[in-house]
Design a protein around this motif. Sequence first.
Motif, PDB file in Angstrom:
ATOM      1  N   LYS A  73       0.822  -1.207   0.000  1.00 56.65           N
ATOM      2  CA  LYS A  73       0.000   0.000   0.000  1.00 56.65           C
ATOM      3  C   LYS A  73       0.863   1.267   0.000  1.00 56.65           C
ATOM      4  O   LYS A  73       0.534   2.266  -0.655  1.00 56.65           O
ATOM      5  N   GLU A  77       1.031   4.594  -2.623  1.00 59.84           N
ATOM      6  CA  GLU A  77       0.918   5.996  -2.205  1.00 59.84           C
ATOM      7  C   GLU A  77       2.139   6.812  -2.619  1.00 59.84           C
ATOM      8  O   GLU A  77       2.011   7.942  -3.086  1.00 59.84           O
ATOM      9  N   GLU A 228      -7.792   7.814  15.974  1.00 55.83           N
ATOM     10  CA  GLU A 228      -8.174   7.532  14.593  1.00 55.83           C
ATOM     11  C   GLU A 228      -8.199   6.034  14.298  1.00 55.83           C
ATOM     12  O   GLU A 228      -8.834   5.595  13.336  1.00 55.83           O
ATOM     13  N   ARG A 231     -11.790   3.306  14.368  1.00 56.15           N
ATOM     14  CA  ARG A 231     -12.825   3.051  13.367  1.00 56.15           C
ATOM     15  C   ARG A 231     -12.922   1.566  13.042  1.00 56.15           C
ATOM     16  O   ARG A 231     -11.917   0.928  12.750  1.00 56.15           O
ATOM     17  N   LEU A 234     -11.479  -0.188   9.795  1.00 53.87           N
ATOM     18  CA  LEU A 234     -10.032  -0.316   9.612  1.00 53.87           C
ATOM     19  C   LEU A 234      -9.548  -1.738   9.888  1.00 53.87           C
ATOM     20  O   LEU A 234      -8.377  -2.043   9.635  1.00 53.87           O
ATOM     21  N   THR A 245      -8.790  -1.415   4.019  1.00 51.03           N
ATOM     22  CA  THR A 245      -8.999  -0.002   4.352  1.00 51.03           C
ATOM     23  C   THR A 245      -8.006   0.455   5.413  1.00 51.03           C
ATOM     24  O   THR A 245      -7.456   1.554   5.350  1.00 51.03           O
ATOM     25  N   GLY A 246      -7.752  -0.411   6.402  1.00 50.45           N
ATOM     26  CA  GLY A 246      -6.809  -0.080   7.464  1.00 50.45           C
ATOM     27  C   GLY A 246      -5.388   0.074   6.951  1.00 50.45           C
ATOM     28  O   GLY A 246      -4.681   1.025   7.324  1.00 50.45           O
ATOM     29  N   ALA A 248      -4.562   0.790   3.895  1.00 52.20           N
ATOM     30  CA  ALA A 248      -4.533   1.977   3.035  1.00 52.20           C
ATOM     31  C   ALA A 248      -4.389   3.249   3.868  1.00 52.20           C
ATOM     32  O   ALA A 248      -3.615   4.155   3.518  1.00 52.20           O
ATOM     33  N   LYS A 249      -5.125   3.329   4.977  1.00 48.36           N
ATOM     34  CA  LYS A 249      -4.996   4.495   5.856  1.00 48.36           C
ATOM     35  C   LYS A 249      -3.587   4.574   6.445  1.00 48.36           C
ATOM     36  O   LYS A 249      -2.986   5.653   6.519  1.00 48.36           O
ATOM     37  N   LYS A 252      -1.160   5.962   3.917  1.00 55.49           N
ATOM     38  CA  LYS A 252      -1.316   7.419   3.753  1.00 55.49           C
ATOM     39  C   LYS A 252      -0.709   8.170   4.938  1.00 55.49           C
ATOM     40  O   LYS A 252      -0.117   9.239   4.773  1.00 55.49           O
ATOM     41  N   ASP A 253      -0.852   7.614   6.132  1.00 51.58           N
ATOM     42  CA  ASP A 253      -0.292   8.256   7.320  1.00 51.58           C
ATOM     43  C   ASP A 253       1.234   8.191   7.328  1.00 51.58           C
ATOM     44  O   ASP A 253       1.895   9.053   7.924  1.00 51.58           O
TER      45      ASP A 253
END
Length: 276
Positions: A73, A77, A228, A231, A234, A245-246, A248-249, A252-253
């Motif tokens: 992931k 990014e 955060e 959720r 995630l 989704t987790g 991917a987040k 990004k972080d």
Amino acid sequence: MEAISSLIRSVKVFLTVSLFYLKLGFIYFARWHEQKLRTKGKYNHSLVVLGDDHALGVGDYSTLTAGSGLAHKLGGELAKEVSIRQSWQLFNRGEYKTSTEDWLHPADSKRKEKPALLTKLLQDPKYLKAEIIIVMLGSNDVVRKDPSITPQETVRNLELICQALRRTGNENKSIYLCTIPTAGDDTYLTEEQMADNLTRNQLIEAYCDKNSDGVLPGLKLDLASNFEMKRRNLYWQDGRHFSSTGYAKMAKDWVPLVRPDMVKREFSLIKSDLGF
């Protein structure tokens, strides 16, 4: 009727376990197709994600050819970043169900059967020259019984692992250490074990703040220090491992954290090549 219901439950359990290990097989197979970014020019760099289930990508979507987890992931990014102009190889070196004891050098381990993961990793030239290493390790220590691993031993093991990484291979590498994810602890752990994980993360943060080994703080992946991460989407269906989704987040972080480091390294390589 009860016998039929019992049989149906057994079949469901068998299918669930079979699908999980099939998925795990996909993840390991897909690691052969390591992610590569921006293959332009002659300048090459590498980043390694090292650790347990959460580094490997358990819970992420995977096929026989599609990578999984943070390394995959994060590659996607970083490919969008115009400031990253050179070639970066991203390696997934997560290992399923491993503890900090499993990653120690044999001389540092209390186990009768000595671990070899870190030794094998550091014998491979492509990992030796890594410039950035992300460590995601410690979530399985809480359930390890033979030998049991206390929070203090977890952090001491992490210190020894980071020290070994620091003194081996690329002398100018950056090592980032994440806190231990704690989602699902309230489902799978006792109150005492939950308290131990809280202590582990507090000790990890203190170790990174002290910075005596040059280890940098990575992402805070635990629920106590990062709201955060609370959720539900995630996490995978077990409520413990990250979902697609987790991951991917998480990727990004990571970008704002490692991008300045990567840009600095790219610029340094150009300066050195030009003789400045």
